[in-house]
Design a protein around this motif. Sequence first.
Motif, PDB file in Angstrom:
ATOM      1  N   GLU A  24      40.029  44.957  52.283  1.00  0.00           N
ATOM      2  CA  GLU A  24      41.327  44.305  52.396  1.00  0.00           C
ATOM      3  C   GLU A  24      41.184  42.797  52.207  1.00  0.00           C
ATOM      4  OE1 GLU A  24      43.274  45.448  56.001  1.00  0.00           O
ATOM      5  OE2 GLU A  24      43.157  47.573  55.513  1.00  0.00           O
ATOM      6  N   LEU A  25      41.967  42.263  51.284  1.00  0.00           N
ATOM      7  CA  LEU A  25      41.963  40.833  50.988  1.00  0.00           C
ATOM      8  C   LEU A  25      43.196  40.220  51.630  1.00  0.00           C
ATOM      9  CD1 LEU A  25      40.859  38.363  49.518  1.00  0.00           C
ATOM     10  CD2 LEU A  25      41.953  39.197  47.433  1.00  0.00           C
ATOM     11  N   ASP A  26      42.980  39.500  52.739  1.00  0.00           N
ATOM     12  CA  ASP A  26      44.102  38.884  53.454  1.00  0.00           C
ATOM     13  C   ASP A  26      43.643  37.582  54.080  1.00  0.00           C
ATOM     14  OD1 ASP A  26      42.657  39.563  55.774  1.00  0.00           O
ATOM     15  OD2 ASP A  26      43.849  41.366  56.138  1.00  0.00           O
ATOM     16  N   HIS A  27      44.474  37.000  54.939  1.00  0.00           N
ATOM     17  CA  HIS A  27      44.131  35.685  55.496  1.00  0.00           C
ATOM     18  C   HIS A  27      42.864  35.707  56.346  1.00  0.00           C
ATOM     19  CE1 HIS A  27      46.596  37.338  58.752  1.00  0.00           C
ATOM     20  NE2 HIS A  27      45.986  36.484  59.556  1.00  0.00           N
ATOM     21  N   HIS A  28      42.467  36.885  56.849  1.00  0.00           N
ATOM     22  CA  HIS A  28      41.226  36.986  57.629  1.00  0.00           C
ATOM     23  C   HIS A  28      39.989  37.015  56.741  1.00  0.00           C
ATOM     24  CE1 HIS A  28      43.239  37.604  61.431  1.00  0.00           C
ATOM     25  NE2 HIS A  28      43.944  38.594  60.928  1.00  0.00           N
ATOM     26  N   THR A  29      40.131  37.515  55.522  1.00  0.00           N
ATOM     27  CA  THR A  29      38.960  37.769  54.672  1.00  0.00           C
ATOM     28  C   THR A  29      38.928  36.956  53.381  1.00  0.00           C
ATOM     29  OG1 THR A  29      40.084  39.608  53.546  1.00  0.00           O
ATOM     30  CG2 THR A  29      38.797  40.158  55.520  1.00  0.00           C
ATOM     31  N   ALA A  30      39.967  36.193  53.108  1.00  0.00           N
ATOM     32  CA  ALA A  30      40.076  35.489  51.819  1.00  0.00           C
ATOM     33  C   ALA A  30      38.875  34.590  51.534  1.00  0.00           C
ATOM     34  CB  ALA A  30      41.373  34.689  51.766  1.00  0.00           C
ATOM     35  N   GLU A  31      38.333  33.932  52.561  1.00  0.00           N
ATOM     36  CA  GLU A  31      37.196  33.034  52.340  1.00  0.00           C
ATOM     37  C   GLU A  31      35.961  33.786  51.846  1.00  0.00           C
ATOM     38  OE1 GLU A  31      37.122  29.714  52.154  1.00  0.00           O
ATOM     39  OE2 GLU A  31      39.275  29.881  52.461  1.00  0.00           O
ATOM     40  N   LEU A  32      35.845  35.059  52.204  1.00  0.00           N
ATOM     41  CA  LEU A  32      34.701  35.859  51.746  1.00  0.00           C
ATOM     42  C   LEU A  32      34.730  36.048  50.231  1.00  0.00           C
ATOM     43  CD1 LEU A  32      34.692  38.642  54.504  1.00  0.00           C
ATOM     44  CD2 LEU A  32      33.156  36.663  54.324  1.00  0.00           C
ATOM     45  N   LEU A  33      35.926  36.033  49.656  1.00  0.00           N
ATOM     46  CA  LEU A  33      36.073  36.147  48.209  1.00  0.00           C
ATOM     47  C   LEU A  33      36.071  34.774  47.542  1.00  0.00           C
ATOM     48  CD1 LEU A  33      36.555  37.747  45.609  1.00  0.00           C
ATOM     49  CD2 LEU A  33      39.005  37.665  46.103  1.00  0.00           C
ATOM     50  N   ARG A  34      36.683  33.794  48.182  1.00  0.00           N
ATOM     51  CA  ARG A  34      36.859  32.478  47.566  1.00  0.00           C
ATOM     52  C   ARG A  34      35.527  31.872  47.092  1.00  0.00           C
ATOM     53  NH1 ARG A  34      41.175  29.193  48.352  1.00  0.00           N
ATOM     54  NH2 ARG A  34      41.562  30.105  50.384  1.00  0.00           N
ATOM     55  N   GLU A  35      34.526  31.865  47.951  1.00  0.00           N
ATOM     56  CA  GLU A  35      33.280  31.187  47.606  1.00  0.00           C
ATOM     57  C   GLU A  35      32.583  31.782  46.377  1.00  0.00           C
ATOM     58  OE1 GLU A  35      29.163  30.408  49.849  1.00  0.00           O
ATOM     59  OE2 GLU A  35      30.938  29.694  50.944  1.00  0.00           O
ATOM     60  N   PRO A  36      32.289  33.090  46.350  1.00  0.00           N
ATOM     61  CA  PRO A  36      31.622  33.627  45.149  1.00  0.00           C
ATOM     62  C   PRO A  36      32.506  33.602  43.902  1.00  0.00           C
ATOM     63  CG  PRO A  36      32.110  35.399  46.705  1.00  0.00           C
ATOM     64  CD  PRO A  36      32.420  34.106  47.405  1.00  0.00           C
ATOM     65  N   LEU A  37      33.810  33.812  44.075  1.00  0.00           N
ATOM     66  CA  LEU A  37      34.715  33.814  42.930  1.00  0.00           C
ATOM     67  C   LEU A  37      34.797  32.423  42.307  1.00  0.00           C
ATOM     68  CD1 LEU A  37      36.715  35.302  41.127  1.00  0.00           C
ATOM     69  CD2 LEU A  37      38.480  34.857  42.842  1.00  0.00           C
ATOM     70  N   GLU A  38      34.972  31.404  43.143  1.00  0.00           N
ATOM     71  CA  GLU A  38      35.069  30.046  42.608  1.00  0.00           C
ATOM     72  C   GLU A  38      33.735  29.582  42.019  1.00  0.00           C
ATOM     73  OE1 GLU A  38      36.946  27.404  45.397  1.00  0.00           O
ATOM     74  OE2 GLU A  38      38.899  28.362  45.098  1.00  0.00           O
ATOM     75  N   ALA A  39      32.617  30.013  42.590  1.00  0.00           N
ATOM     76  CA  ALA A  39      31.309  29.657  42.031  1.00  0.00           C
ATOM     77  C   ALA A  39      31.192  30.189  40.602  1.00  0.00           C
ATOM     78  CB  ALA A  39      30.189  30.209  42.906  1.00  0.00           C
ATOM     79  N   CYS A  40      31.652  31.398  40.373  1.00  0.00           N
ATOM     80  CA  CYS A  40      31.634  31.978  39.018  1.00  0.00           C
ATOM     81  C   CYS A  40      32.617  31.245  38.110  1.00  0.00           C
ATOM     82  CB  CYS A  40      32.004  33.457  39.065  1.00  0.00           C
ATOM     83  SG  CYS A  40      30.775  34.509  39.855  1.00  0.00           S
ATOM     84  N   ALA A  41      33.810  30.969  38.635  1.00  0.00           N
ATOM     85  CA  ALA A  41      34.872  30.361  37.833  1.00  0.00           C
ATOM     86  C   ALA A  41      34.557  28.927  37.420  1.00  0.00           C
ATOM     87  CB  ALA A  41      36.191  30.399  38.606  1.00  0.00           C
ATOM     88  N   GLU A  42      33.738  28.241  38.196  1.00  0.00           N
ATOM     89  CA  GLU A  42      33.439  26.837  37.913  1.00  0.00           C
ATOM     90  C   GLU A  42      32.377  26.659  36.825  1.00  0.00           C
ATOM     91  OE1 GLU A  42      32.555  25.542  41.879  1.00  0.00           O
ATOM     92  OE2 GLU A  42      34.645  25.016  42.281  1.00  0.00           O
ATOM     93  N   GLU A  43      31.742  27.756  36.394  1.00  0.00           N
ATOM     94  CA  GLU A  43      30.757  27.664  35.320  1.00  0.00           C
ATOM     95  C   GLU A  43      31.497  27.425  34.009  1.00  0.00           C
ATOM     96  OE1 GLU A  43      28.341  31.179  35.308  1.00  0.00           O
ATOM     97  OE2 GLU A  43      27.902  30.998  37.450  1.00  0.00           O
ATOM     98  N   PRO A  44      31.125  26.377  33.255  1.00  0.00           N
ATOM     99  CA  PRO A  44      31.834  26.076  32.000  1.00  0.00           C
ATOM    100  C   PRO A  44      31.899  27.296  31.066  1.00  0.00           C
ATOM    101  CG  PRO A  44      30.377  24.280  32.572  1.00  0.00           C
ATOM    102  CD  PRO A  44      30.073  25.405  33.539  1.00  0.00           C
ATOM    103  N   GLY A  45      33.118  27.586  30.596  1.00  0.00           N
ATOM    104  CA  GLY A  45      33.316  28.698  29.673  1.00  0.00           C
ATOM    105  C   GLY A  45      33.208  30.071  30.300  1.00  0.00           C
ATOM    106  N   ALA A  46      33.190  30.136  31.605  1.00  0.00           N
ATOM    107  CA  ALA A  46      33.004  31.418  32.294  1.00  0.00           C
ATOM    108  C   ALA A  46      34.116  32.405  31.967  1.00  0.00           C
ATOM    109  CB  ALA A  46      32.954  31.195  33.805  1.00  0.00           C
ATOM    110  N   ARG A  47      33.742  33.658  31.865  1.00  0.00           N
ATOM    111  CA  ARG A  47      34.724  34.736  31.748  1.00  0.00           C
ATOM    112  C   ARG A  47      34.511  35.611  32.969  1.00  0.00           C
ATOM    113  NH1 ARG A  47      35.980  39.838  29.797  1.00  0.00           N
ATOM    114  NH2 ARG A  47      37.899  39.916  28.575  1.00  0.00           N
ATOM    115  N   VAL A  48      35.416  35.494  33.914  1.00  0.00           N
ATOM    116  CA  VAL A  48      35.293  36.200  35.180  1.00  0.00           C
ATOM    117  C   VAL A  48      36.235  37.397  35.177  1.00  0.00           C
ATOM    118  CG1 VAL A  48      35.459  36.009  37.698  1.00  0.00           C
ATOM    119  CG2 VAL A  48      34.777  34.006  36.333  1.00  0.00           C
ATOM    120  N   VAL A  49      35.692  38.557  35.489  1.00  0.00           N
ATOM    121  CA  VAL A  49      36.504  39.762  35.597  1.00  0.00           C
ATOM    122  C   VAL A  49      36.491  40.189  37.061  1.00  0.00           C
ATOM    123  CG1 VAL A  49      36.781  42.175  34.901  1.00  0.00           C
ATOM    124  CG2 VAL A  49      35.934  40.493  33.242  1.00  0.00           C
TER     125      VAL A  49
END
Length: 114
Positions: A24-49
């Motif tokens: 479940e992705l909600d206000h209790h767990t959002a930070e668990l997704l934010r860090e790895p997702l943003e790390a992938c997204a910040e790579e130049p030219g990244a294609r994140v699925v």
Amino acid sequence: MSVARLRVDVQRHGANAIVTPAGELDHHTAELLREPLEACAEEPGARVVVDCSRLEFCDSTGLNVLLGARLKAEAVGGSVHLAAMGAVVARVFEITGAGAVFTVHDTLDAALAE
């Protein structure tokens, strides 16, 4: 009160980073997704699925994490794609109109084949 649990798996598939949140992705767990997702997204030219096939629930906080990652990816010439959304999660995107700003694929294979 028990905190909803979310597990996030990140894998590489060629030029793609596949981020799979499970639970479940909600206000209790959002930070668990934010860090790895943003790390992938910040790579130049990244294609994140984001493989949504194991996502059971997503609220507005979770939606904001996905939208934020999309903006970070686009700022460095990348993109965030969503794949395999179940009906409950797809409904959040439908209601908010957020589905219109993402490339949404029916399956993970379809997202990787593009």
